[in-house]
Write an enzyme that holds these catalytic residues in place. Structure first.
Site, PDB file in Angstrom:
ATOM      1  N   HIS A  18       0.770  -1.260  -0.126  1.00 40.17           N
ATOM      2  CA  HIS A  18      -0.017  -0.029   0.026  1.00 40.17           C
ATOM      3  C   HIS A  18       0.906   1.354   0.151  1.00 40.17           C
ATOM      4  O   HIS A  18       0.502   2.135  -0.670  1.00 40.17           O
ATOM      5  CB  HIS A  18      -0.919   0.174   1.120  1.00 40.17           C
ATOM      6  CG  HIS A  18      -2.008  -1.009   1.304  1.00 40.17           C
ATOM      7  ND1 HIS A  18      -2.075  -1.848   2.590  1.00 40.17           N
ATOM      8  CD2 HIS A  18      -2.710  -1.615   0.458  1.00 40.17           C
ATOM      9  CE1 HIS A  18      -3.168  -2.766   2.263  1.00 40.17           C
ATOM     10  NE2 HIS A  18      -3.539  -2.502   1.056  1.00 40.17           N
ATOM     11  N   LYS A  42     -17.192  -6.314   8.432  1.00 34.86           N
ATOM     12  CA  LYS A  42     -15.946  -6.960   8.738  1.00 34.86           C
ATOM     13  C   LYS A  42     -15.469  -6.525   9.884  1.00 34.86           C
ATOM     14  O   LYS A  42     -15.366  -5.556  10.247  1.00 34.86           O
ATOM     15  CB  LYS A  42     -15.033  -6.501   7.377  1.00 34.86           C
ATOM     16  CG  LYS A  42     -14.047  -7.363   6.891  1.00 34.86           C
ATOM     17  CD  LYS A  42     -13.461  -6.689   5.781  1.00 34.86           C
ATOM     18  CE  LYS A  42     -12.282  -7.265   5.163  1.00 34.86           C
ATOM     19  NZ  LYS A  42     -11.491  -6.490   3.988  1.00 34.86           N
ATOM     20  N   ARG A  91      -2.435  -6.103  -8.212  1.00 39.01           N
ATOM     21  CA  ARG A  91      -1.222  -6.739  -7.930  1.00 39.01           C
ATOM     22  C   ARG A  91      -0.977  -8.032  -8.915  1.00 39.01           C
ATOM     23  O   ARG A  91      -0.083  -8.826  -9.376  1.00 39.01           O
ATOM     24  CB  ARG A  91      -1.318  -7.611  -6.454  1.00 39.01           C
ATOM     25  CG  ARG A  91      -1.374  -6.633  -5.529  1.00 39.01           C
ATOM     26  CD  ARG A  91      -1.782  -7.129  -4.217  1.00 39.01           C
ATOM     27  NE  ARG A  91      -3.041  -7.456  -4.206  1.00 39.01           N
ATOM     28  CZ  ARG A  91      -3.813  -8.044  -3.437  1.00 39.01           C
ATOM     29  NH1 ARG A  91      -3.335  -8.621  -2.102  1.00 39.01           N
ATOM     30  NH2 ARG A  91      -5.329  -8.386  -3.562  1.00 39.01           N
ATOM     31  N   SER A 130      -3.323  -7.932   3.297  1.00 35.34           N
ATOM     32  CA  SER A 130      -3.245  -7.764   4.648  1.00 35.34           C
ATOM     33  C   SER A 130      -3.519  -9.075   5.525  1.00 35.34           C
ATOM     34  O   SER A 130      -3.127  -9.040   6.671  1.00 35.34           O
ATOM     35  CB  SER A 130      -4.366  -6.697   4.826  1.00 35.34           C
ATOM     36  OG  SER A 130      -3.921  -5.489   4.462  1.00 35.34           O
TER      37      SER A 130
HETATM   38  N1  COA Z   1      -0.327  -4.092  -1.782  1.00 36.61           N
HETATM   39  C1  COA Z   1      -0.549  -4.789  -0.801  1.00 36.61           C
HETATM   40  N2  COA Z   1      -1.862  -5.463  -0.571  1.00 36.61           N
HETATM   41  C2  COA Z   1      -2.872  -4.975  -1.259  1.00 36.61           C
HETATM   42  C3  COA Z   1      -2.409  -3.913  -2.336  1.00 36.61           C
HETATM   43  C4  COA Z   1      -1.078  -3.742  -2.630  1.00 36.61           C
HETATM   44  N3  COA Z   1      -0.876  -2.656  -3.410  1.00 36.61           N
HETATM   45  N4  COA Z   1      -3.718  -3.668  -2.912  1.00 36.61           N
HETATM   46  C5  COA Z   1      -4.733  -4.498  -2.394  1.00 36.61           C
HETATM   47  N5  COA Z   1      -3.964  -5.222  -1.459  1.00 36.61           N
HETATM   48  C6  COA Z   1      -4.784  -6.050  -0.624  1.00 36.61           C
HETATM   49  C7  COA Z   1      -5.441  -5.475   0.740  1.00 36.61           C
HETATM   50  O1  COA Z   1      -4.905  -5.439   1.682  1.00 36.61           O
HETATM   51  C8  COA Z   1      -6.708  -6.431   0.724  1.00 36.61           C
HETATM   52  O2  COA Z   1      -6.171  -7.465   1.664  1.00 36.61           O
HETATM   53  P1  COA Z   1      -7.074  -8.531   2.584  1.00 36.61           P
HETATM   54  O3  COA Z   1      -8.333  -8.588   1.708  1.00 36.61           O
HETATM   55  O4  COA Z   1      -6.377  -9.304   2.914  1.00 36.61           O
HETATM   56  O5  COA Z   1      -7.672  -7.581   3.668  1.00 36.61           O
HETATM   57  C9  COA Z   1      -6.848  -7.067  -0.646  1.00 36.61           C
HETATM   58  O6  COA Z   1      -5.719  -6.829  -1.219  1.00 36.61           O
HETATM   59  C10 COA Z   1      -8.025  -6.446  -1.177  1.00 36.61           C
HETATM   60  O7  COA Z   1      -7.828  -4.834  -1.381  1.00 36.61           O
HETATM   61  P2  COA Z   1      -8.973  -4.218  -1.818  1.00 36.61           P
HETATM   62  O8  COA Z   1      -9.681  -4.569  -2.933  1.00 36.61           O
HETATM   63  O9  COA Z   1      -8.400  -2.526  -1.676  1.00 36.61           O
HETATM   64  O10 COA Z   1      -9.859  -4.086  -0.362  1.00 36.61           O
HETATM   65  P3  COA Z   1     -10.041  -3.420   0.629  1.00 36.61           P
HETATM   66  O11 COA Z   1     -11.145  -3.879   1.584  1.00 36.61           O
HETATM   67  O12 COA Z   1      -8.901  -2.774   1.265  1.00 36.61           O
HETATM   68  O13 COA Z   1     -10.814  -1.841   0.032  1.00 36.61           O
HETATM   69  C11 COA Z   1     -12.924  -0.886  -0.951  1.00 36.61           C
HETATM   70  C12 COA Z   1     -11.704  -2.106  -0.857  1.00 36.61           C
HETATM   71  C13 COA Z   1     -13.184  -0.413   0.732  1.00 36.61           C
HETATM   72  C14 COA Z   1     -12.131   0.228  -1.381  1.00 36.61           C
HETATM   73  C15 COA Z   1     -14.090  -1.299  -1.470  1.00 36.61           C
HETATM   74  O14 COA Z   1     -14.587  -2.228  -0.896  1.00 36.61           O
HETATM   75  C16 COA Z   1     -15.084  -0.292  -1.411  1.00 36.61           C
HETATM   76  O15 COA Z   1     -15.079   0.706  -2.157  1.00 36.61           O
HETATM   77  N6  COA Z   1     -16.080  -0.272  -0.216  1.00 36.61           N
HETATM   78  C17 COA Z   1     -16.898   0.702  -0.143  1.00 36.61           C
HETATM   79  C18 COA Z   1     -18.429   0.265  -0.407  1.00 36.61           C
HETATM   80  C19 COA Z   1     -18.636   0.380  -1.937  1.00 36.61           C
HETATM   81  O16 COA Z   1     -18.681   1.533  -2.415  1.00 36.61           O
HETATM   82  N7  COA Z   1     -19.049  -0.784  -2.369  1.00 36.61           N
HETATM   83  C20 COA Z   1     -19.354  -0.818  -4.065  1.00 36.61           C
HETATM   84  C21 COA Z   1     -18.119  -0.817  -4.836  1.00 36.61           C
HETATM   85  S1  COA Z   1     -18.566  -0.953  -6.468  1.00 36.61           S
END
Ligand code: COA
Length: 162
Positions: A18, A42, A91, A130
């Site tokens: 990140h 969550k 990724r 994560s």
């Molecule tokens: N380096 C390391 N890890 C990474 C990464 C990177 N560059 N990019 C993503 N990851 C990891 C994250 O840590 C996460 O790990 P985990 O699943 O083990 O916790 C996983 O990859 C998924 O990442 P991400 O897709 O960014 O999930 P998130 O939970 O961190 O964020 C939101 C997603 C919150 C942005 C998305 O769910 C959201 O927009 N939520 C709001 C509700 C909404 O609007 N929903 C409709 C969307 S269309």
């Protein structure tokens, strides 16, 4: 016009992957907001304040980076705050399949022409997530390759108290 981008996520915890995206994205926009998203469904290891504070400390040298938090629809937060772009890290191809659907759905919901921009994660971070970091830490494994020391310290402390 000043450009303002959003990098949103759960950041439970923020990882070196990140931070790599944050550092690179901060060079591309006048302002970058890193927003910690609360998902009521969550159960997180770190509290919202802990996640925000860690990101604040780790980005303190990036003067155009601000930390915020929101709950609910990302598009609502974006529309209310007028972002030029939403930055997402990719990724691997699995991320791509998931992200493209999310970007297209968000495009339907964005009202101000905000674009979703994808950045390829640097290869050394392409397998970090994560939840993997949490699992390794919970079992006492070494996580310093995945997260900075201050993050590892907070996590080990949490698991010791459990
Ligand atoms: N380096 C390391 N890890 C990474 C990464 C990177 N560059 N990019 C993503 N990851 C990891 C994250 O840590 C996460 O790990 P985990 O699943 O083990 O916790 C996983 O990859 C998924 O990442 P991400 O897709 O960014 O999930 P998130 O939970 O961190 O964020 C939101 C997603 C919150 C942005 C998305 O769910 C959201 O927009 N939520 C709001 C509700 C909404 O609007 N929903 C409709 C969307 S269309």
């Amino acid at each position: 016009m000043k450009t303002k981008a959003l990098y949103a996520g759960s950041f439970d915890p923020v990882t070196r992957g990140h931070l790599n995206i944050i550092s690179r994205a901060s060079k591309m926009y006048d302002e970058l907001v890193v927003a910690v998203v609360t998902n009521p469904n969550k159960k997180s290891l770190l509290s919202l304040d802990e996640r925000m504070e860690l990101i604040r400390k780790l980005t303190s040298e990036l003067s155009n980076v601000q930390i915020d938090a929101f709950e609910g629809l990302l598009a609502d937060y974006v529309n209310a705050n007028g972002f030029t772009a939403v930055v997402r890290g990719l990724r691997n191809s699995a991320d791509f399949d998931y992200e493209i659907a999310m970007a297209q759905t968000n495009a339907d919901l964005f009202t101000g022409g905000t674009e979703t921009i994808f950045m390829m994660t640097d290869p050394e971070y392409s397998y970090i997530s994560s939840s993997t970091v949490r699992e390794v830490a919970s079992l006492g494994g070494k996580i310093d390759g995945y997260v900075p020391e201050i993050v590892a310290d907070v996590m080990y402390d949490k698991y010791r108290r459990k």
